[in-house]
Write a protein that holds these residues in place. Structure first.
Motif, PDB file in Angstrom:
ATOM      1  N   VAL A   1     -27.011   3.113  29.742  1.00  0.00           N
ATOM      2  CA  VAL A   1     -28.367   3.086  29.187  1.00  0.00           C
ATOM      3  C   VAL A   1     -28.305   3.082  27.664  1.00  0.00           C
ATOM      4  CG1 VAL A   1     -30.449   4.469  28.880  1.00  0.00           C
ATOM      5  CG2 VAL A   1     -29.518   4.131  31.147  1.00  0.00           C
ATOM      6  N   MET A   2     -27.411   3.927  27.142  1.00  0.00           N
ATOM      7  CA  MET A   2     -27.290   3.962  25.692  1.00  0.00           C
ATOM      8  C   MET A   2     -26.848   2.607  25.156  1.00  0.00           C
ATOM      9  SD  MET A   2     -25.216   6.462  23.244  1.00  0.00           S
ATOM     10  CE  MET A   2     -23.591   5.911  22.946  1.00  0.00           C
ATOM     11  N   ALA A   3     -25.884   1.993  25.817  1.00  0.00           N
ATOM     12  CA  ALA A   3     -25.406   0.694  25.356  1.00  0.00           C
ATOM     13  C   ALA A   3     -26.562  -0.307  25.347  1.00  0.00           C
ATOM     14  CB  ALA A   3     -24.270   0.210  26.245  1.00  0.00           C
ATOM     15  N   VAL A   4     -27.347  -0.307  26.417  1.00  0.00           N
ATOM     16  CA  VAL A   4     -28.457  -1.265  26.497  1.00  0.00           C
ATOM     17  C   VAL A   4     -29.475  -1.006  25.384  1.00  0.00           C
ATOM     18  CG1 VAL A   4     -30.422  -2.004  27.892  1.00  0.00           C
ATOM     19  CG2 VAL A   4     -28.189  -1.661  28.960  1.00  0.00           C
ATOM     20  N   VAL A   5     -29.833   0.273  25.216  1.00  0.00           N
ATOM     21  CA  VAL A   5     -30.812   0.601  24.170  1.00  0.00           C
ATOM     22  C   VAL A   5     -30.306   0.162  22.797  1.00  0.00           C
ATOM     23  CG1 VAL A   5     -31.939   2.487  22.927  1.00  0.00           C
ATOM     24  CG2 VAL A   5     -31.902   2.497  25.414  1.00  0.00           C
ATOM     25  N   LEU A   6     -29.032   0.457  22.534  1.00  0.00           N
ATOM     26  CA  LEU A   6     -28.507   0.147  21.202  1.00  0.00           C
ATOM     27  C   LEU A   6     -28.396  -1.347  20.964  1.00  0.00           C
ATOM     28  CD1 LEU A   6     -25.852   2.864  20.438  1.00  0.00           C
ATOM     29  CD2 LEU A   6     -28.189   2.657  19.639  1.00  0.00           C
ATOM     30  N   VAL A   7     -28.119  -2.088  22.013  1.00  0.00           N
ATOM     31  CA  VAL A   7     -28.024  -3.532  21.816  1.00  0.00           C
ATOM     32  C   VAL A   7     -29.412  -4.101  21.523  1.00  0.00           C
ATOM     33  CG1 VAL A   7     -27.542  -5.714  22.976  1.00  0.00           C
ATOM     34  CG2 VAL A   7     -25.898  -3.853  23.096  1.00  0.00           C
ATOM     35  N   ILE A   8     -30.435  -3.544  22.190  1.00  0.00           N
ATOM     36  CA  ILE A   8     -31.795  -4.042  21.955  1.00  0.00           C
ATOM     37  C   ILE A   8     -32.388  -3.452  20.687  1.00  0.00           C
ATOM     38  CG2 ILE A   8     -34.122  -4.195  22.918  1.00  0.00           C
ATOM     39  CD1 ILE A   8     -32.801  -3.941  25.692  1.00  0.00           C
ATOM     40  N   ARG A   9     -32.222  -2.157  20.526  1.00  0.00           N
ATOM     41  CA  ARG A   9     -32.750  -1.492  19.321  1.00  0.00           C
ATOM     42  C   ARG A   9     -31.618  -0.757  18.611  1.00  0.00           C
ATOM     43  NH1 ARG A   9     -38.214  -0.988  18.463  1.00  0.00           N
ATOM     44  NH2 ARG A   9     -37.689   0.633  16.977  1.00  0.00           N
ATOM     45  N   PRO A  10     -30.968  -1.440  17.661  1.00  0.00           N
ATOM     46  CA  PRO A  10     -29.755  -0.878  17.058  1.00  0.00           C
ATOM     47  C   PRO A  10     -29.953   0.473  16.376  1.00  0.00           C
ATOM     48  CG  PRO A  10     -29.996  -3.186  16.494  1.00  0.00           C
ATOM     49  CD  PRO A  10     -31.260  -2.789  17.191  1.00  0.00           C
ATOM     50  N   LYS A  11     -31.172   0.910  16.121  1.00  0.00           N
ATOM     51  CA  LYS A  11     -31.376   2.220  15.504  1.00  0.00           C
ATOM     52  C   LYS A  11     -31.987   3.213  16.480  1.00  0.00           C
ATOM     53  CE  LYS A  11     -29.994   1.004  11.419  1.00  0.00           C
ATOM     54  NZ  LYS A  11     -28.767   1.539  10.854  1.00  0.00           N
ATOM     55  N   GLY A  12     -31.882   2.951  17.762  1.00  0.00           N
ATOM     56  CA  GLY A  12     -32.451   3.869  18.733  1.00  0.00           C
ATOM     57  C   GLY A  12     -33.938   3.608  18.945  1.00  0.00           C
ATOM     58  N   LEU A  13     -34.524   4.331  19.919  1.00  0.00           N
ATOM     59  CA  LEU A  13     -35.917   4.059  20.285  1.00  0.00           C
ATOM     60  C   LEU A  13     -36.869   4.261  19.111  1.00  0.00           C
ATOM     61  CD1 LEU A  13     -36.030   5.769  23.800  1.00  0.00           C
ATOM     62  CD2 LEU A  13     -35.973   3.326  23.284  1.00  0.00           C
ATOM     63  N   LEU A  14     -36.784   5.427  18.449  1.00  0.00           N
ATOM     64  CA  LEU A  14     -37.731   5.721  17.374  1.00  0.00           C
ATOM     65  C   LEU A  14     -37.042   5.885  16.021  1.00  0.00           C
ATOM     66  CD1 LEU A  14     -40.136   8.274  19.136  1.00  0.00           C
ATOM     67  CD2 LEU A  14     -40.334   5.802  18.987  1.00  0.00           C
TER      68      LEU A  14
ATOM     69  N   SER B   1     -23.608  14.286  26.033  1.00  0.00           N
ATOM     70  CA  SER B   1     -24.997  13.987  26.401  1.00  0.00           C
ATOM     71  C   SER B   1     -25.914  14.093  25.201  1.00  0.00           C
ATOM     72  CB  SER B   1     -25.499  14.959  27.462  1.00  0.00           C
ATOM     73  OG  SER B   1     -24.510  15.219  28.397  1.00  0.00           O
ATOM     74  N   VAL B   2     -25.671  15.109  24.368  1.00  0.00           N
ATOM     75  CA  VAL B   2     -26.549  15.310  23.222  1.00  0.00           C
ATOM     76  C   VAL B   2     -26.441  14.132  22.247  1.00  0.00           C
ATOM     77  CG1 VAL B   2     -26.787  16.682  21.137  1.00  0.00           C
ATOM     78  CG2 VAL B   2     -26.747  17.795  23.327  1.00  0.00           C
ATOM     79  N   PHE B   3     -25.222  13.677  22.033  1.00  0.00           N
ATOM     80  CA  PHE B   3     -25.071  12.518  21.156  1.00  0.00           C
ATOM     81  C   PHE B   3     -25.800  11.318  21.720  1.00  0.00           C
ATOM     82  CE2 PHE B   3     -21.267  14.264  18.831  1.00  0.00           C
ATOM     83  CZ  PHE B   3     -21.921  14.271  17.629  1.00  0.00           C
ATOM     84  N   VAL B   4     -25.670  11.142  23.023  1.00  0.00           N
ATOM     85  CA  VAL B   4     -26.359  10.015  23.635  1.00  0.00           C
ATOM     86  C   VAL B   4     -27.869  10.152  23.418  1.00  0.00           C
ATOM     87  CG1 VAL B   4     -26.926   8.918  25.818  1.00  0.00           C
ATOM     88  CG2 VAL B   4     -24.584   9.574  25.337  1.00  0.00           C
ATOM     89  N   VAL B   5     -28.389  11.354  23.649  1.00  0.00           N
ATOM     90  CA  VAL B   5     -29.831  11.565  23.495  1.00  0.00           C
ATOM     91  C   VAL B   5     -30.271  11.273  22.058  1.00  0.00           C
ATOM     92  CG1 VAL B   5     -31.603  13.355  23.423  1.00  0.00           C
ATOM     93  CG2 VAL B   5     -30.084  13.194  25.379  1.00  0.00           C
ATOM     94  N   VAL B   6     -29.524  11.826  21.103  1.00  0.00           N
ATOM     95  CA  VAL B   6     -29.920  11.662  19.707  1.00  0.00           C
ATOM     96  C   VAL B   6     -29.828  10.195  19.282  1.00  0.00           C
ATOM     97  CG1 VAL B   6     -29.286  12.250  17.352  1.00  0.00           C
ATOM     98  CG2 VAL B   6     -29.375  14.014  19.075  1.00  0.00           C
ATOM     99  N   VAL B   7     -28.793   9.531  19.730  1.00  0.00           N
ATOM    100  CA  VAL B   7     -28.617   8.138  19.336  1.00  0.00           C
ATOM    101  C   VAL B   7     -29.651   7.246  20.022  1.00  0.00           C
ATOM    102  CG1 VAL B   7     -27.070   6.188  19.642  1.00  0.00           C
ATOM    103  CG2 VAL B   7     -26.238   8.284  18.626  1.00  0.00           C
ATOM    104  N   VAL B   8     -29.905   7.515  21.299  1.00  0.00           N
ATOM    105  CA  VAL B   8     -30.903   6.716  22.003  1.00  0.00           C
ATOM    106  C   VAL B   8     -32.286   6.944  21.389  1.00  0.00           C
ATOM    107  CG1 VAL B   8     -32.147   6.479  24.201  1.00  0.00           C
ATOM    108  CG2 VAL B   8     -29.673   6.494  24.171  1.00  0.00           C
ATOM    109  N   GLY B   9     -32.566   8.196  21.032  1.00  0.00           N
ATOM    110  CA  GLY B   9     -33.877   8.497  20.453  1.00  0.00           C
ATOM    111  C   GLY B   9     -34.001   8.009  19.026  1.00  0.00           C
ATOM    112  N   GLY B  10     -32.888   7.857  18.348  1.00  0.00           N
ATOM    113  CA  GLY B  10     -32.898   7.495  16.927  1.00  0.00           C
ATOM    114  C   GLY B  10     -32.532   8.715  16.113  1.00  0.00           C
ATOM    115  N   MET B  11     -31.421   8.638  15.349  1.00  0.00           N
ATOM    116  CA  MET B  11     -30.950   9.790  14.585  1.00  0.00           C
ATOM    117  C   MET B  11     -32.059  10.301  13.674  1.00  0.00           C
ATOM    118  SD  MET B  11     -27.617  10.144  15.382  1.00  0.00           S
ATOM    119  CE  MET B  11     -26.850  11.145  14.153  1.00  0.00           C
ATOM    120  N   GLY B  12     -32.302  11.606  13.714  1.00  0.00           N
ATOM    121  CA  GLY B  12     -33.280  12.199  12.808  1.00  0.00           C
ATOM    122  C   GLY B  12     -34.700  12.225  13.354  1.00  0.00           C
TER     123      GLY B  12
END
Ligand SMILES: Nc1ncnc2c1ncn2[C@@H]1O[C@H](COP(=O)(O)OP(=O)(O)OP(=O)(O)O)[C@@H](O)[C@H]1O
Ligand SMILES: [Mg+2]
Lengths: 615, 261
Positions: free
Chosen positions: A273-286, A228-239
């Motif tokens: 959700v993560m797959a969708v986010v990454l396909v639309i925004r390859p670097k995560g949300l932010l 879950s944490v990886f998903v959160v970090v990746v969806v949010g954008g690493m860093g």
């Protein structure tokens, strides 16, 4: 109405714990660029430590909260020790190495926890003053949830203050944005990295401690939160900390409501959700685009795969002769073990093609192994297919799955690619796990036996050996083929490859399908060898085991997956009777990675270099 | 006659920085055309927009009359555009010869086989190209171990694989000694004349620029400030002011290897 409000509030409460853990991971990644697999274990340790301390001092409000904080800080110190002893030595190492080493740390600490606190799940203590519930629009909500809801934004505000109002925070931000500049400013990097690691692990531990009254502590929580944490970090954008907060809210709400619609499928939902986010925004949300590629040219020089020399050819001749003669020894168990090892080597070799020549770090390669196994098992169960037909079709089907998965994944790169492969693997696993009427769910599919002509142990052994060695040699040949060169070209320099007319993404896509099909072949043979197919075949552990095997062997050698997978299977087999064998394996991994950063296949070169230094 | 390459109002900005501002120019086949300017003038950004590495914010590029604005570098390769990057881009894990073999296998559509052995493919043709750029001896060295000047030569050889009609060369002689520079540029001029190939290049070494360019375009802060034959540019007061005012190091300084990074 009230019910939904309470559901949303529960979601907010779990978002807090998730955010704490994710923020820690994100900060550590931002500054050190290390994807820290050990993070989940610190979360778990936080919970265990808090359990011990609250059982002593947790009766008063002050004592309880102080216990949580002291627990987090003490686990932060454990993190600091790990940083000083392990991570500090591998900041410059290739990404894969860092992943392996931190995964080794994960395994060690997991077993340390088992040794200290035992295997039973621990019940969380009650938080003083917060052990009742409040009524919201006619529905009860645990009061402790309210505390958690406040905690998340509070920590976010604290982090904001730390990052934007202190000199240390300014350095952390500078390091996150531009690592080279930091060196140029003459900042004491070691101190910065250590303090960041301390803060990151303490945050993870606090996340684990804070959810203790809600969920208790158990040995699986580290691995579970990791996904879950990886998903959160990746969806949010690493860093990105605000990104992590946003994503934690999103994922937690998704879980809170998803559970109502799709009770067993929350994991799938999350990864979708993560797959969708990454396909639309390859670097995560932010997330911001990363600078230069992480792969250093030095590492690439080592991954040169020169044409096979005399000793490699003799090795192959000897190995094949030994395998051919093995049945004469008359040891039935040796045949079974060798078969398992060979299939694991084939899986590792197919993953190696992606990791090494392709430079594509896949965290979900076992998905294709599992697809092959299930394709074979389903064909046998429902179509009464013969083994030969199943063995022909299974790799094709696994390849077809790889066509779909690859189409999405090759749009991303680096960590994001890795996470998306993991996401797809999890989705496939959940489908197999939950579609009980077809796949048998947890019970798997049984009765997948070879055709009568191959039902003899020796005959089937030869069949497996011929196909596995054939597959391994095909993969090896592929590295030296024009297609292998194209794959390496894309890895070495995307810019140059494209300017030479190569369609790099397409080459990567084909590489995924090729590797996926061979993993599928391994899976199908494995199913016939075991007579069954289980969801485990495509689980996270399987994917990680194969990753570890490749990295133990060394990415830059074509014999690497052989040695790595061989050693791994052998160690797993020899050690698995011991109660702490995963921890011992982790220790082995960490020591090997630190001592031989080029893997087992790099040992001769390491010794040569040492001799030259002495001479 | 249509120009080989024409740019019309090309612009690109990065956040608040206007890297290239409404650049227009034309060049003919067989011509040596140089873009010069101080560091950060926007030369590389221009090259990247022409070579398909960056999409322009606005403006149009055409190659022999065909609109190629925003095409990928892959598509441009198919139209005969060769490229040398400011920071040499080669395949470091492969030998020099293998680098060229990759290019040749692509050219002849032989990249998809997994059963053939790549090291035997087009070996002679690759060696021929390497001798052309003076790297015959280095064929079996790993690219990752080459000196920077040699990498630049590999890049030139790589761009020649597809018999280009346009070469885009961002600092092709960076990292070379003066006589090596001359040898390389002599070769480039010969190719331009013999094969009717247009060469667009930039250099910080003024000897190379004024010695080899037929025409020169001077940029500053993303804008064109002058364009013309070398003699006219040399005498242009504005150009002199830019170079003296901005970057003294571009003047040859005794003892220094190279003016600017
Ligand atoms: N990817 C980018 N992101 C942000 N700014 C950029 C980027 N690339 C270039 N710039 C900026 O655009 C301007 C032009 O840069 P460019 O690299 O084109 O200059 P140049 O003329 O090639 O300089 P040099 O002689 O140093 O190579 C500079 O101010 C540079 O900082
Ligand atoms: Mg430049």
């Amino acid at each position: 109405m009230g019910f939904y409000v309470v559901q949303a509030l529960t979601g907010l409460a779990s978002a807090s714990a998730l955010f704490l853990a994710a923020a820690g991971l994100s900060i550590i990644f931002g500054v050190t660029r290390i994807v820290n697999f050990a993070h989940g274990v610190f979360y778990m340790l936080g919970a265990y430590m808090a359990w011990t301390l609250t059982s002593q001092f947790g009766d008063s409000v002050l004592g309880f909260w102080l216990a949580l904080i002291v627990a987090s800080l003490s686990i932060g110190v454990v993190g600091l020790l790990v940083e000083l002893t392990v991570l500090r030595r591998i900041y410059q190492a290739p990404e894969l190495f860092q992943l392996t080493a931190t995964f080794g740390v994960f395994l060690i600490l997991q077993d340390v926890t088992l040794a200290i606190w035992g295997p039973e799940d621990l019940l969380g203590p009650r938080a003083p003053m917060l052990d009742g519930s409040v009524t919201v629009l006619g529905h009860p909500l645990p009061s402790y949830d309210l505390a958690l809801i406040v905690l998340g934004p509070l920590v976010l505000a604290g982090l904001w203050f730390l990052f934007y109002r202190t000199r240390w925070g300014a350095l952390v931000r500078a390091a996150t944005e531009d690592r080279e500049m930091l060196g140029a400013l003459g900042v004491n990097q070691r101190l910065l990295f250590s303090t960041v690691f301390f803060l990151g692990t303490a945050l993870a531990a606090f996340g684990g401690a804070a959810q203790l009254p809600k969920g208790g502590a158990d040995l699986l929580m580290g691995l579970n939160i990791l996904a879950s944490v990886f998903v959160v970090v990746v969806v949010g954008g690493m860093g990105s900390i605000p990104g992590a907060f946003l994503a934690a809210l999103l994922i937690a709400q998704l879980n809170a409501f998803g559970i109502l619609i799709f009770p067993q499928g929350t994991l799938v939902l999350m990864f979708l959700v993560m797959a969708v986010v990454l396909v639309i925004r390859p670097k995560g949300l932010l997330g911001k685009a990363e600078g230069a590629s992480r792969i250093e040219s030095r590492a690439l020089i080592e991954a040169a795969y020169p044409a096979p020399g005399v000793w490699e050819r003799s090795f192959w001749a000897l190995a094949i002769a030994a395998l051919a003669l093995l049945p004469l020894a008359g040891d039935a168990f040796a045949l079974v073990l060798t078969k398992d090892i060979l299939l694991f080597v084939l899986l590792a070799a197919s993953l190696h093609f992606l990791l090494g020549p392709g430079g594509l770090v896949s965290f979900g390669h076992a998905a294709f192994f599992g697809c092959g196994a299930y394709a074979a098992a389903l064909l046998v169960t429902y179509a009464e297919s013969s083994m030969v037909l199943a063995l022909l079709l299974a790799p094709l089907l696994a390849g077809c799955v790889a066509i779909i998965v690859g189409w999405f994944c090759v749009r991303l790169s680096g960590v994001y690619f890795a996470m998306l492969t993991l996401a797809f693997a999890q989705v496939l696993w959940s489908i197999v796990f939950q579609w009980t009427s077809v796949t048998g769910g947890d019970d798997g599919l049984l009765g997948v036996w070879p055709d009568t002509w191959a039902n003899d142990d020796t005959v089937f052994y030869y069949l497996v050996t011929v196909l596995a060695i054939g597959g391994i040699l095909l993969l090896r040949q592929a590295v030296h083929s024009p297609f292998g060169f194209a794959t390496r070209a894309g890895r070495d320099s995307m810019l140059r490859a494209e300017a030479l007319g190569l369609h790099v993404k397409q080459v990567q896509h084909v590489a995924m399908v090729f590797a996926g099909a061979l993993a599928g072949l391994a899976g199908a043979l494995y199913a016939f060898s075991k007579g069954s197919a289980f969801p485990d075949y495509m689980g996270i552990e399987m994917s990680f085991d194969s990753l570890i095997a490749v990295m133990l062997g060394g990415v830059q050698s074509l014999l690497g997956p052989l040695f790595g997978a061989g050693l791994f299977s052998w160690a797993a087999h020899e050690l698995s009777t011991l109660s702490y064998w995963r921890g011992i394996l982790g220790l082995l991994i960490v020591v090997l990675v630190l001592a031989f950063p080029r893997g087992l296949a790099g040992i001769p070169a390491a010794f040569r270099a040492a001799r030259e230094r002495l001479a | 006659m249509t120009a080989l390459l024409s740019a019309d109002g090309l612009s690109k900005h990065f956040g608040g920085v206007i890297a290239v501002d409404a650049m227009s120019f034309e060049m003919a086949a067989g011509e040596m055309f140089a873009i010069i300017g101080p560091n950060g003038a926007g030369k590389s950004t221009c090259f990247n927009m022409l070579g398909g590495q960056l999409k322009p914010d606005s403006g149009r590029v055409s190659l022999a009359g065909e609109d190629i604005t925003g095409m990928t570098s892959r598509a441009l390769w198919g139209r005969g555009v060769g490229r040398a990057f400011q920071i040499a881009a080669t395949f470091p894990s492969m030998t020099v010869c293998e680098n060229l073999q990759v290019g040749l296998m692509r050219r002849y559509g032989r990249l998809w086989s997994i059963l053939r052995s790549a090291r035997k493919q087009y070996r002679e043709e690759a060696e021929h190209l390497l001798r052309l750029v003076g790297l015959g001896e280095a064929a079996d060295k790993l690219c990752g171990y080459l000196s920077y000047g040699d990498l630049k030569r590999v890049e030139l050889a790589l761009s020649l694989v597809n018999e280009p009609r346009l070469l885009l060369m961002d600092e092709p002689t960076a990292g070379m000694a003066p006589d090596e520079r001359r040898a390389l540029m002599d070769l480039v001029v010969r190719l331009a004349r013999e094969r009717e190939c247009g060469v667009l290049f930039t250099e910080h070494d003024m000897d190379v620029v004024f010695g080899y360019a037929d025409r020169i375009l001077v940029m500053q802060s993303g804008r064109r400030i002058a364009e013309g034959p070398p003699d006219a540019i040399r005498d242009n007061r504005q150009v002199q002011a830019v170079y003296l005012g901005q970057d003294f190091s571009l003047e040859p300084v005794p003892g220094s290897v190279r003016g600017a990074a």
